[in-house]
Write a protein that holds these residues in place. Structure first.
Motif, PDB file in Angstrom:
ATOM      1  N   ARG A 160       0.840  -1.206   0.000  1.00  0.00           N
ATOM      2  CA  ARG A 160       0.000   0.000   0.000  1.00  0.00           C
ATOM      3  C   ARG A 160       0.872   1.251   0.000  1.00  0.00           C
ATOM      4  NH1 ARG A 160      -1.978   3.890   3.382  1.00  0.00           N
ATOM      5  NH2 ARG A 160      -0.850   3.139   5.206  1.00  0.00           N
ATOM      6  N   ARG A 213       2.687  11.394  -8.724  1.00  0.00           N
ATOM      7  CA  ARG A 213       1.780  12.274  -9.478  1.00  0.00           C
ATOM      8  C   ARG A 213       1.749  13.672  -8.862  1.00  0.00           C
ATOM      9  NH1 ARG A 213      -2.453   8.800  -8.847  1.00  0.00           N
ATOM     10  NH2 ARG A 213      -3.269   9.970  -7.080  1.00  0.00           N
ATOM     11  N   ALA A 228       2.666   1.754  -3.335  1.00  0.00           N
ATOM     12  CA  ALA A 228       1.739   2.381  -4.288  1.00  0.00           C
ATOM     13  C   ALA A 228       1.543   3.855  -3.946  1.00  0.00           C
ATOM     14  CB  ALA A 228       0.396   1.644  -4.284  1.00  0.00           C
ATOM     15  N   TRP A 229       1.493   4.161  -2.666  1.00  0.00           N
ATOM     16  CA  TRP A 229       1.343   5.561  -2.236  1.00  0.00           C
ATOM     17  C   TRP A 229       2.468   6.410  -2.847  1.00  0.00           C
ATOM     18  CZ3 TRP A 229      -2.129   7.922   1.388  1.00  0.00           C
ATOM     19  CH2 TRP A 229      -1.810   9.255   1.696  1.00  0.00           C
ATOM     20  N   GLN A 268       2.836   6.061  -6.957  1.00  0.00           N
ATOM     21  CA  GLN A 268       1.740   6.611  -7.758  1.00  0.00           C
ATOM     22  C   GLN A 268       1.287   7.978  -7.245  1.00  0.00           C
ATOM     23  OE1 GLN A 268      -1.165   3.431  -8.605  1.00  0.00           O
ATOM     24  NE2 GLN A 268       0.567   2.033  -8.543  1.00  0.00           N
ATOM     25  N   LYS A 269       0.814   8.019  -6.007  1.00  0.00           N
ATOM     26  CA  LYS A 269       0.264   9.285  -5.488  1.00  0.00           C
ATOM     27  C   LYS A 269       1.357  10.351  -5.320  1.00  0.00           C
ATOM     28  CE  LYS A 269      -2.655  10.809  -1.599  1.00  0.00           C
ATOM     29  NZ  LYS A 269      -3.706  11.487  -2.354  1.00  0.00           N
TER      30      LYS A 269
END
Lengths: 222, 222
Positions: B93, B104, B96-97, B100-101
């Motif tokens: 998790r 971005r 991905a944080w 991706q987050k």
């Protein structure tokens, strides 16, 4: 009961629905309007994105890809990623292809511009983005055809999470009538096979109030 | 010899470099100017992105996250994702944080606008994007501080791939002098610990011609 927090046209939510069905795991669905940023939902996933899975014992798993890996580890009887590290790497490469590259080049340009902006009142769709989405989708359908003609399914000769990831995005676009199937026969044949699986049936009965799908959406012989 | 195709300020390339070092796996690095779209490189990864890992036996693994999962499966002696499915879900998790987050909201706005556009001659940086990057980074450094104060490391009380993913992004931004460490003491203390690991040392000697890092970049006691 296991609960999946989801949104109708979220490809990652659809991916998890398909995995749960393929693995014969029962679940209930709850719609989460992520844009409302509910404190209760932020406590489940501080990134405030769907899908989020809550297991019966209260275990919270957030993020579509993380849920997929978790379900594959905890319910391995129906394996969906392949049996060797190299097979799993190829499956994961294609999952990333669709969830990231396809999402950025196609899904975001079409689903987000045409549907999310309209429903959320975020202003007019960006017509340049929509044009880009319509143009980019051909390249990806060609890639699906290329893989299918060599392998039977996307990652190998077996149905896998790569097929689930790709079909999750395409089913959202198909709901909008935005997939030019007639120009991509091998990809169309592959999608017809995926769409015929029992796991896919619930997706075909999705109906978003105020935005009905085209007639061929639920047709297995489109 | 194992080969890693990479770029200097690519956080995913740095992530794989750190994993290989943590697992004591030897490798050579080759710079890949992905924008040239070399046919030989497209044959390795049709998505035309770094990193790509080529094992000594010729096995090709593309995509930073796919490489991380592959290395964890094939070289499990030094486990970097946790030992139970729930621990691994939390590590994934957070990966991905950041990939991706954070990517971005921060990395793309700062590294791509300030460095990639300049080197590739893609025109002036977008000043609104840069302002957004400077603003967004505080929220993420706060989140790192929040986690560290409760767990010791990001995903648990052990160093993991979550720390590697976060530090890979932050080290690229630190190379530009763009991390406001002084306002985020717990995050700074955590980064000092990560930066002191032997696996991190090669990253601190990176020097991009024409774009030197600030003096504190390689300083373990910044």
């Amino acid at each position: 009961m296991r609960i999946l927090h989801h949104l109708w046209l979220s490809p990652l939510s659809r991916k998890v629905r398909l995995i749960l069905k393929e693995k014969s795991l029962d679940f209930e669905m709850k719609i989460e309007k992520v844009w409302e940023r509910r404190p209760e939902f932020l406590a489940l996933n501080p990134a405030c994105e769907v899908p989020v899975l809550v297991e019966e014992d209260g275990t919270i798993i957030a993020d579509g890809n993380v849920i997929a890996e978790y379900l594959e580890e905890v319910y391995p009887e129906r394996a969906l990623m392949g049996t060797t590290p190299i097979e799993r790497a190829e499956t994961r490469r294609l999952i990333a292809w669709f969830d990231q590259k396809f999402n950025r080049e196609v899904t975001a340009n079409l689903v987000e511009e045409k549907m999310m902006k309209r429903f959320l009142g975020f202003g007019e769709p960006n017509s340049a983005a929509i044009r880009a989405g319509y143009q980019n989708i051909h390249y990806h359908l060609d890639y699906i055809s290329y893989l299918i003609e060599r392998r039977g399914y996307l990652a190998s000769d077996s149905f896998s999470l790569a097929d689930i990831a790709a079909a999750s995005h395409l089913s959202c676009l198909d709901y909008l009538g935005d997939v030019p199937w007639e120009k991509h026969e091998p990809a169309k044949q592959w999608y017809a096979r995926v769409k015929s699986r029992p796991s896919f049936r619930p997706l075909l009965t999705d109906h978003i109030p105020g935005a009905s799908p085209p007639k061929h959406y639920a047709d297995l012989d489109f």
